[in-house]
Motif scaffolding. Structure first.
Motif, PDB file in Angstrom:
ATOM      1  N   GLY A  54      15.972  13.933 -32.867  1.00 14.11           N
ATOM      2  CA  GLY A  54      17.051  13.285 -32.126  1.00 14.11           C
ATOM      3  C   GLY A  54      17.286  11.867 -32.620  1.00 14.11           C
ATOM      4  O   GLY A  54      18.442  11.425 -32.770  1.00 14.11           O
ATOM      5  N   ASN A  55      16.215  11.130 -32.890  1.00 19.02           N
ATOM      6  CA  ASN A  55      16.339   9.755 -33.393  1.00 19.02           C
ATOM      7  C   ASN A  55      16.950   9.736 -34.797  1.00 19.02           C
ATOM      8  O   ASN A  55      17.811   8.911 -35.102  1.00 19.02           O
ATOM      9  CB  ASN A  55      14.966   9.073 -33.416  1.00 19.02           C
ATOM     10  N   LYS A  56      16.481  10.659 -35.657  1.00 20.46           N
ATOM     11  CA  LYS A  56      17.011  10.727 -37.019  1.00 20.46           C
ATOM     12  C   LYS A  56      18.482  11.101 -37.011  1.00 20.46           C
ATOM     13  O   LYS A  56      19.284  10.555 -37.783  1.00 20.46           O
ATOM     14  CB  LYS A  56      16.209  11.755 -37.825  1.00 20.46           C
ATOM     15  N   PHE A  57      18.843  12.012 -36.121  1.00 21.47           N
ATOM     16  CA  PHE A  57      20.237  12.445 -36.039  1.00 21.47           C
ATOM     17  C   PHE A  57      21.133  11.272 -35.669  1.00 21.47           C
ATOM     18  O   PHE A  57      22.237  11.127 -36.202  1.00 21.47           O
ATOM     19  CB  PHE A  57      20.379  13.572 -35.014  1.00 21.47           C
ATOM     20  N   GLN A  58      20.669  10.425 -34.765  1.00 21.84           N
ATOM     21  CA  GLN A  58      21.448   9.246 -34.386  1.00 21.84           C
ATOM     22  C   GLN A  58      21.616   8.291 -35.564  1.00 21.84           C
ATOM     23  O   GLN A  58      22.646   7.641 -35.702  1.00 21.84           O
ATOM     24  CB  GLN A  58      20.804   8.533 -33.196  1.00 21.84           C
ATOM     25  N   ASP A  59      20.616   8.207 -36.432  1.00 24.97           N
ATOM     26  CA  ASP A  59      20.734   7.382 -37.646  1.00 24.97           C
ATOM     27  C   ASP A  59      21.870   7.906 -38.525  1.00 24.97           C
ATOM     28  O   ASP A  59      22.653   7.135 -39.081  1.00 24.97           O
ATOM     29  CB  ASP A  59      19.428   7.390 -38.441  1.00 24.97           C
ATOM     30  N   TRP A  60      21.949   9.232 -38.653  1.00 29.02           N
ATOM     31  CA  TRP A  60      23.006   9.840 -39.473  1.00 29.02           C
ATOM     32  C   TRP A  60      24.373   9.621 -38.840  1.00 29.02           C
ATOM     33  O   TRP A  60      25.355   9.382 -39.540  1.00 29.02           O
ATOM     34  CB  TRP A  60      22.748  11.330 -39.642  1.00 29.02           C
ATOM     35  N   VAL A  61      24.437   9.700 -37.519  1.00 32.60           N
ATOM     36  CA  VAL A  61      25.699   9.474 -36.806  1.00 32.60           C
ATOM     37  C   VAL A  61      26.177   8.040 -37.043  1.00 32.60           C
ATOM     38  O   VAL A  61      27.357   7.799 -37.348  1.00 32.60           O
ATOM     39  CB  VAL A  61      25.511   9.755 -35.292  1.00 32.60           C
ATOM     40  N   LYS A  62      25.263   7.090 -36.904  1.00 31.95           N
ATOM     41  CA  LYS A  62      25.619   5.677 -37.118  1.00 31.95           C
ATOM     42  C   LYS A  62      26.057   5.430 -38.550  1.00 31.95           C
ATOM     43  O   LYS A  62      27.016   4.686 -38.803  1.00 31.95           O
ATOM     44  CB  LYS A  62      24.420   4.789 -36.777  1.00 31.95           C
ATOM     45  N   ALA A  63      25.351   6.039 -39.506  1.00 32.78           N
ATOM     46  CA  ALA A  63      25.687   5.851 -40.922  1.00 32.78           C
ATOM     47  C   ALA A  63      27.088   6.368 -41.235  1.00 32.78           C
ATOM     48  O   ALA A  63      27.740   5.888 -42.172  1.00 32.78           O
ATOM     49  CB  ALA A  63      24.654   6.556 -41.802  1.00 32.78           C
ATOM     50  N   ALA A  64      27.552   7.343 -40.458  1.00 36.59           N
ATOM     51  CA  ALA A  64      28.894   7.898 -40.655  1.00 36.59           C
ATOM     52  C   ALA A  64      29.959   7.081 -39.926  1.00 36.59           C
ATOM     53  O   ALA A  64      31.152   7.395 -40.023  1.00 36.59           O
ATOM     54  CB  ALA A  64      28.933   9.351 -40.180  1.00 36.59           C
ATOM     55  N   GLY A  65      29.524   6.052 -39.204  1.00 38.36           N
ATOM     56  CA  GLY A  65      30.472   5.226 -38.466  1.00 38.36           C
ATOM     57  C   GLY A  65      31.043   5.903 -37.235  1.00 38.36           C
ATOM     58  O   GLY A  65      32.110   5.538 -36.747  1.00 38.36           O
TER      59      GLY A  65
ATOM     60  N   ALA B 207      30.722  11.169 -45.048  1.00 36.62           N
ATOM     61  CA  ALA B 207      29.607  10.225 -45.204  1.00 36.62           C
ATOM     62  C   ALA B 207      28.365  10.883 -45.774  1.00 36.62           C
ATOM     63  O   ALA B 207      27.542  10.225 -46.415  1.00 36.62           O
ATOM     64  CB  ALA B 207      29.285   9.578 -43.852  1.00 36.62           C
ATOM     65  N   HIS B 208      28.222  12.190 -45.529  1.00 33.78           N
ATOM     66  CA  HIS B 208      27.002  12.898 -45.947  1.00 33.78           C
ATOM     67  C   HIS B 208      27.386  14.140 -46.759  1.00 33.78           C
ATOM     68  O   HIS B 208      27.614  15.211 -46.187  1.00 33.78           O
ATOM     69  CB  HIS B 208      26.186  13.299 -44.717  1.00 33.78           C
ATOM     70  N   PRO B 209      27.454  14.018 -48.073  1.00 28.86           N
ATOM     71  CA  PRO B 209      27.868  15.148 -48.922  1.00 28.86           C
ATOM     72  C   PRO B 209      26.836  16.277 -48.959  1.00 28.86           C
ATOM     73  O   PRO B 209      25.678  16.099 -48.567  1.00 28.86           O
ATOM     74  CB  PRO B 209      28.024  14.507 -50.306  1.00 28.86           C
ATOM     75  N   VAL B 210      27.266  17.432 -49.433  1.00 28.25           N
ATOM     76  CA  VAL B 210      26.379  18.585 -49.586  1.00 28.25           C
ATOM     77  C   VAL B 210      25.228  18.202 -50.520  1.00 28.25           C
ATOM     78  O   VAL B 210      25.430  17.583 -51.560  1.00 28.25           O
ATOM     79  CB  VAL B 210      27.148  19.790 -50.157  1.00 28.25           C
ATOM     80  N   GLY B 211      24.028  18.566 -50.123  1.00 28.02           N
ATOM     81  CA  GLY B 211      22.834  18.205 -50.885  1.00 28.02           C
ATOM     82  C   GLY B 211      21.986  17.179 -50.172  1.00 28.02           C
ATOM     83  O   GLY B 211      20.825  16.980 -50.511  1.00 28.02           O
ATOM     84  N   THR B 212      22.571  16.557 -49.120  1.00 31.92           N
ATOM     85  CA  THR B 212      21.810  15.605 -48.315  1.00 31.92           C
ATOM     86  C   THR B 212      21.240  16.322 -47.101  1.00 31.92           C
ATOM     87  O   THR B 212      21.751  17.361 -46.668  1.00 31.92           O
ATOM     88  CB  THR B 212      22.685  14.437 -47.833  1.00 31.92           C
ATOM     89  N   GLN B 213      20.200  15.753 -46.531  1.00 34.55           N
ATOM     90  CA  GLN B 213      19.574  16.364 -45.363  1.00 34.55           C
ATOM     91  C   GLN B 213      20.512  16.330 -44.156  1.00 34.55           C
ATOM     92  O   GLN B 213      20.549  17.271 -43.358  1.00 34.55           O
ATOM     93  CB  GLN B 213      18.274  15.636 -45.033  1.00 34.55           C
ATOM     94  N   ALA B 214      21.292  15.259 -44.054  1.00 36.55           N
ATOM     95  CA  ALA B 214      22.224  15.143 -42.930  1.00 36.55           C
ATOM     96  C   ALA B 214      23.254  16.270 -42.955  1.00 36.55           C
ATOM     97  O   ALA B 214      23.576  16.867 -41.915  1.00 36.55           O
ATOM     98  CB  ALA B 214      22.924  13.785 -42.975  1.00 36.55           C
ATOM     99  N   ARG B 215      23.767  16.586 -44.147  1.00 35.91           N
ATOM    100  CA  ARG B 215      24.775  17.652 -44.257  1.00 35.91           C
ATOM    101  C   ARG B 215      24.152  19.017 -43.998  1.00 35.91           C
ATOM    102  O   ARG B 215      24.774  19.902 -43.386  1.00 35.91           O
ATOM    103  CB  ARG B 215      25.384  17.609 -45.658  1.00 35.91           C
ATOM    104  N   LEU B 216      22.918  19.203 -44.452  1.00 34.12           N
ATOM    105  CA  LEU B 216      22.196  20.447 -44.165  1.00 34.12           C
ATOM    106  C   LEU B 216      22.029  20.626 -42.664  1.00 34.12           C
ATOM    107  O   LEU B 216      22.238  21.721 -42.128  1.00 34.12           O
ATOM    108  CB  LEU B 216      20.832  20.422 -44.847  1.00 34.12           C
ATOM    109  N   CYS B 217      21.680  19.543 -41.993  1.00 31.03           N
ATOM    110  CA  CYS B 217      21.508  19.578 -40.541  1.00 31.03           C
ATOM    111  C   CYS B 217      22.810  19.951 -39.854  1.00 31.03           C
ATOM    112  O   CYS B 217      22.836  20.798 -38.961  1.00 31.03           O
ATOM    113  CB  CYS B 217      21.023  18.205 -40.078  1.00 31.03           C
ATOM    114  N   LEU B 218      23.911  19.337 -40.275  1.00 34.32           N
ATOM    115  CA  LEU B 218      25.223  19.634 -39.687  1.00 34.32           C
ATOM    116  C   LEU B 218      25.552  21.115 -39.838  1.00 34.32           C
ATOM    117  O   LEU B 218      25.994  21.767 -38.883  1.00 34.32           O
ATOM    118  CB  LEU B 218      26.298  18.784 -40.362  1.00 34.32           C
ATOM    119  N   ALA B 219      25.333  21.647 -41.036  1.00 36.70           N
ATOM    120  CA  ALA B 219      25.650  23.052 -41.285  1.00 36.70           C
ATOM    121  C   ALA B 219      24.807  23.980 -40.423  1.00 36.70           C
ATOM    122  O   ALA B 219      25.304  24.962 -39.868  1.00 36.70           O
ATOM    123  CB  ALA B 219      25.436  23.370 -42.769  1.00 36.70           C
ATOM    124  N   LEU B 220      23.524  23.676 -40.302  1.00 38.44           N
ATOM    125  CA  LEU B 220      22.637  24.511 -39.483  1.00 38.44           C
ATOM    126  C   LEU B 220      23.093  24.530 -38.029  1.00 38.44           C
ATOM    127  O   LEU B 220      23.136  25.586 -37.384  1.00 38.44           O
ATOM    128  CB  LEU B 220      21.201  24.000 -39.571  1.00 38.44           C
TER     129      LEU B 220
END
Length: 278
Positions: free
Chosen positions: A203-214, A109-122
């Protein structure tokens, strides 16, 4: 007497409850008479965070403190409806460990280059806590390592700053290099205004990314820390290695993961012995 950090957390939780709205009337709870609050209303407030048992229980705890203070101050009609509401049962530390399937779905759902993917990697390749990931930035990089001071416990009176050193492994380096356009000058992860996240805002933003990934609501950043520790233990990391990587002071926390990994390996070796010769 609550310490300053707990007071601040308590205030933020109460402000969040105050801004929340009742399901029936849509009114903000902070505008309603406190004397009319009943245990069933507190249960309603608690259960809005049902997927996050720790956060749900913190709501009950904050309300108990508030009404205990109101009773002590002899506020008109003050009672403590939260005292009659039970905490949700917690399993372990209350955070679900991310599975390989969860991670794969998030990456799709969140390819490399997005903030969500950067967060996951960190989170996945450093194993740091939420309170540290929001502070990490380019200024912490030196000679292929991240050098920083851990946030947890740093504000306690007499606390000795805990210095952390974590290598930037290849998968993380690749994502960092591909994310330069979105990285802030003093923090890898920044808001739309270009400033570092607060821990709660993250924490709130992370939940947005989780929801966007289904993915299931409630999968938290801390669950990735647990996934990282599980993966390292399954690959043979020792208690001491896990302690160094995750910043644990005792073997108790590390042993939780190595014990499970060792049990899994032993079961794998023992399974063939179940065969019966005929």
């Amino acid at each position: 007497m609550l310490d300053k950090k707990t007071q601040r957390q308590n205030r933020l939780i109460l402000e969040d409850i105050s801004r929340s709205k009742t399901p029936k009337t849509g009114q903000e709870r902070g505008a309603l008479p406190y004397a009319l609050l009943e245990p069933r209303h507190v249960e309603e407030i608690r259960d809005e965070k049902l997927e996050l048992p720790g956060a749900a229980n913190n709501r009950v705890k904050a309300l108990r403190r508030l009404f205990k203070w109101a009773q002590g101050a002899k506020k008109p009609g003050a009672k403590n409806p939260a005292a009659e509401v039970a905490y949700l049962k917690m399993h372990g530390d209350g955070f679900e460990t991310w599975t390989a399937a969860h991670i794969e779905r998030f990456e799709e759902a969140h390819p490399v280059g997005t903030q969500a993917r950067l967060c996951l990697a960190l989170l996945l390749y450093t194993g740091v806590r939420r309170s540290d990931v929001v502070k990490l930035g380019p200024q912490h990089e030196r000679d292929g390592w991240l050098h920083f001071t851990e946030t947890k416990g740093s504000r306690k009176a007499g606390a000795v700053p805990k210095k952390r050193d974590i290598p930037i492994i290849e998968p993380l380096r690749e994502v960092l290099d591909a994310s330069q356009a979105i990285i802030g000058p003093f923090a890898y992860l920044v808001t739309e205004r270009g400033v570092p996240f607060t821990a709660n805002g993250f924490g709130n933003k992370f939940q947005d990314w989780v929801k966007a990934a289904g993915l299931p609501v409630g999968l938290a950043a801390h669950g990735l820390r647990k996934a990282a520790a599980t993966h390292a233990a399954d690959n043979g990391a020792t208690d001491r290695q896990l302690m160094a990587l995750f910043g644990w002071e005792t073997e108790k926390e590390a042993n939780r993961y190595t014990k499970r990994a060792n049990r899994k390996k032993l079961a794998g070796h023992a399974a063939p012995l179940l065969g019966f010769k005929r």
